[in-house]
Write an enzyme that holds these catalytic residues in place. Structure first.
Site, PDB file in Angstrom:
ATOM      1  N   ARG A  52      -9.011  54.134  43.338  1.00 54.03           N
ATOM      2  CA  ARG A  52      -8.159  54.446  44.481  1.00 54.03           C
ATOM      3  C   ARG A  52      -6.704  54.684  44.119  1.00 54.03           C
ATOM      4  NH1 ARG A  52     -12.441  51.969  46.273  1.00 54.03           N
ATOM      5  NH2 ARG A  52     -12.052  50.804  44.378  1.00 54.03           N
ATOM      6  N   THR A  53      -6.151  53.815  43.295  1.00 58.68           N
ATOM      7  CA  THR A  53      -4.707  53.919  43.081  1.00 58.68           C
ATOM      8  C   THR A  53      -4.365  55.242  42.398  1.00 58.68           C
ATOM      9  OG1 THR A  53      -4.587  51.528  42.954  1.00 58.68           O
ATOM     10  CG2 THR A  53      -2.692  52.734  42.129  1.00 58.68           C
ATOM     11  N   LYS A  81      -3.261  55.395  18.515  1.00 60.25           N
ATOM     12  CA  LYS A  81      -2.676  55.612  17.185  1.00 60.25           C
ATOM     13  C   LYS A  81      -1.599  54.590  16.878  1.00 60.25           C
ATOM     14  CE  LYS A  81      -3.154  60.646  17.645  1.00 60.25           C
ATOM     15  NZ  LYS A  81      -2.357  61.874  17.791  1.00 60.25           N
ATOM     16  N   ARG A 102      -0.143  52.119  35.259  1.00 59.35           N
ATOM     17  CA  ARG A 102      -0.884  50.858  35.342  1.00 59.35           C
ATOM     18  C   ARG A 102      -1.148  50.387  33.929  1.00 59.35           C
ATOM     19  NH1 ARG A 102      -6.194  49.887  38.927  1.00 59.35           N
ATOM     20  NH2 ARG A 102      -4.536  49.653  40.469  1.00 59.35           N
ATOM     21  N   HIS A 130       1.511  44.454  42.237  1.00 60.53           N
ATOM     22  CA  HIS A 130       0.931  45.756  42.575  1.00 60.53           C
ATOM     23  C   HIS A 130       1.620  46.247  43.851  1.00 60.53           C
ATOM     24  CE1 HIS A 130      -1.720  49.040  43.006  1.00 60.53           C
ATOM     25  NE2 HIS A 130      -2.888  48.445  42.878  1.00 60.53           N
TER      26      HIS A 130
HETATM   27  C1  NCD Z   1      -6.679  46.228  43.020  1.00 63.75           C
HETATM   28  C2  NCD Z   1      -5.999  46.126  41.666  1.00 63.75           C
HETATM   29  O1  NCD Z   1      -6.117  47.033  40.847  1.00 63.75           O
HETATM   30  O2  NCD Z   1      -5.314  45.136  41.494  1.00 63.75           O
HETATM   31  N1  NCD Z   1      -7.276  47.470  43.238  1.00 63.75           N
HETATM   32  C3  NCD Z   1      -6.548  48.462  43.824  1.00 63.75           C
HETATM   33  O3  NCD Z   1      -5.583  48.925  43.270  1.00 63.75           O
HETATM   34  N2  NCD Z   1      -6.895  48.867  45.050  1.00 63.75           N
HETATM   35  C4  NCD Z   1      -7.573  45.098  43.326  1.00 63.75           C
HETATM   36  C5  NCD Z   1      -8.654  44.760  42.349  1.00 63.75           C
HETATM   37  O4  NCD Z   1      -8.833  45.413  41.311  1.00 63.75           O
HETATM   38  O5  NCD Z   1      -9.360  43.795  42.637  1.00 63.75           O
END
Ligand code: NCD
Length: 306
Positions: A52-53, A81, A102, A130
């Site tokens: 999703r993100t 590398k 991320r 997050h």
């Molecule tokens: C979350 C995350 O990556 O922290 N997912 C997300 O971005 N919607 C929650 C999770 O992974 O449990």
């Protein structure tokens, strides 16, 4: 200096309120926004898995008329590398106008921001923060309740490693009259530093319990989370804790009729699929809201008005 969003408290309450208003306007008048990011590029650098993100960031930029580049796993970048995050970011900031990243290490987005000439958005750093999931959560709560104050919220599941929970607590603690019920097994309680800084220091009421069943009737919002398998050092402990909470239609029998159920997703086993049909389930709406609020955020950080 570019404007970064590394932590949700990098945005003021006023800024969050304006992002929410923009997100609602985007949904009502998408054509007004379809070209505003023409010739702008978003890089999505995902050193850790995501559905999703990453896709909502990319789809947000495309819907604004911009373009996207990036990678979805560390193994396809020069990280393998031995390149440092700093050098990777320095490179990408020569190509892109804004970066969403991320990384499995806590603090990685902050470290990256020291090497970037363009805005960095933290799309999750290890078990820490997050912030854009929290913007998604706030937009969803606002759309469900038409307010961001005056409710009891239950946070349930892995409150220790769940970075979405950490950011959400930091965000909501700035609004009026919020009460928390922290529902977790003993081993997965909210970290002490968050309780001290975001709750105790500001006199915000909270209780810590282990039973969802006992708490459910007092909640206005229930925020379910998955047990964060990838952050455990010990598989046995994960297996023992992973099914601590499973929300089913039967367990919802005692809940308020206007409860809102949120989950950042992915879900593993915490919410049975039958609950999806319950009008109180807001987690699929949350997914849509994630794109809208990221559109608003990208525009804001690039200083673009529709
Ligand atoms: C979350 C995350 O990556 O922290 N997912 C997300 O971005 N919607 C929650 C999770 O992974 O449990």
């Amino acid at each position: 200096m570019p404007r970064n969003v590394l932590d949700i408290i990098d945005l003021s309450v006023g800024e969050i309120d304006r992002l929410i208003a923009t997100a609602e306007d985007i949904e009502a008048n998408p054509e007004k926004y379809q070209d505003v990011c023409r010739n702008r590029q978003l890089a999505t650098l995902f050193f850790e898995p995501s559905t999703r993100t990453r896709l909502s960031f990319e789809s947000a930029m495309l819907a604004l008329g911009g373009s996207v580049l990036g990678f979805s796993e560390a193994s396809s970048s020069s990280t393998t590398k031995g390149e440092t995050v700093g050098d990777t970011i320095h490179t990408v900031s020569c190509y892109a106008d804004i970066i969403a990243m991320r990384h499995p290490k806590e603090g990685a987005a902050y470290a990256a921001s020291q090497f970037s000439e363009v805005p960095i958005i933290n799309a999750g750093d290890g078990g820490h923060n997050h912030p854009t999931q929290t913007l998604t959560d706030l937009l969803t709560i606002y759309r469900e309740k038409r307010r961001l104050s005056g409710f009891t919220i239950g946070l349930c599941g892995d409150l220790k490693f769940g970075r979405t929970v950490h950011s959400l607590v930091n965000a909501l603690s700035r609004y009026e009259d919020i009460r928390y019920v922290l529902i977790s097994p003993e081993e997965l309680k909210l970290p002490r530093y968050i309780k001290e800084q975001a709750l105790k220091a500001q006199g915000i009421p909270y209780t810590q319990v282990s039973s969802l069943e006992d708490a459910i009737s007092e909640l206005d919002i229930l925020y379910m989370t998955r047990v964060q398998k990838e952050r455990f050092f010990n598989e046995e402990e994960y297996l023992r804790l992973k099914d601590s909470y499973i929300l089913t239609p039967e367990r919802l029998a005692k809940a308020k009729s206007d409860l809102s159920i949120l989950h950042p997703l992915p879900r593993v086993n915490e919410i049975s699929v039958e609950v999806d049909r319950d009008p109180r389930a807001a987690y699929w709406k949350q997914v849509k809201n994630g794109k809208l609020i990221r559109m608003a955020l990208i525009m804001y950080l690039l200083n673009i008005q529709a």
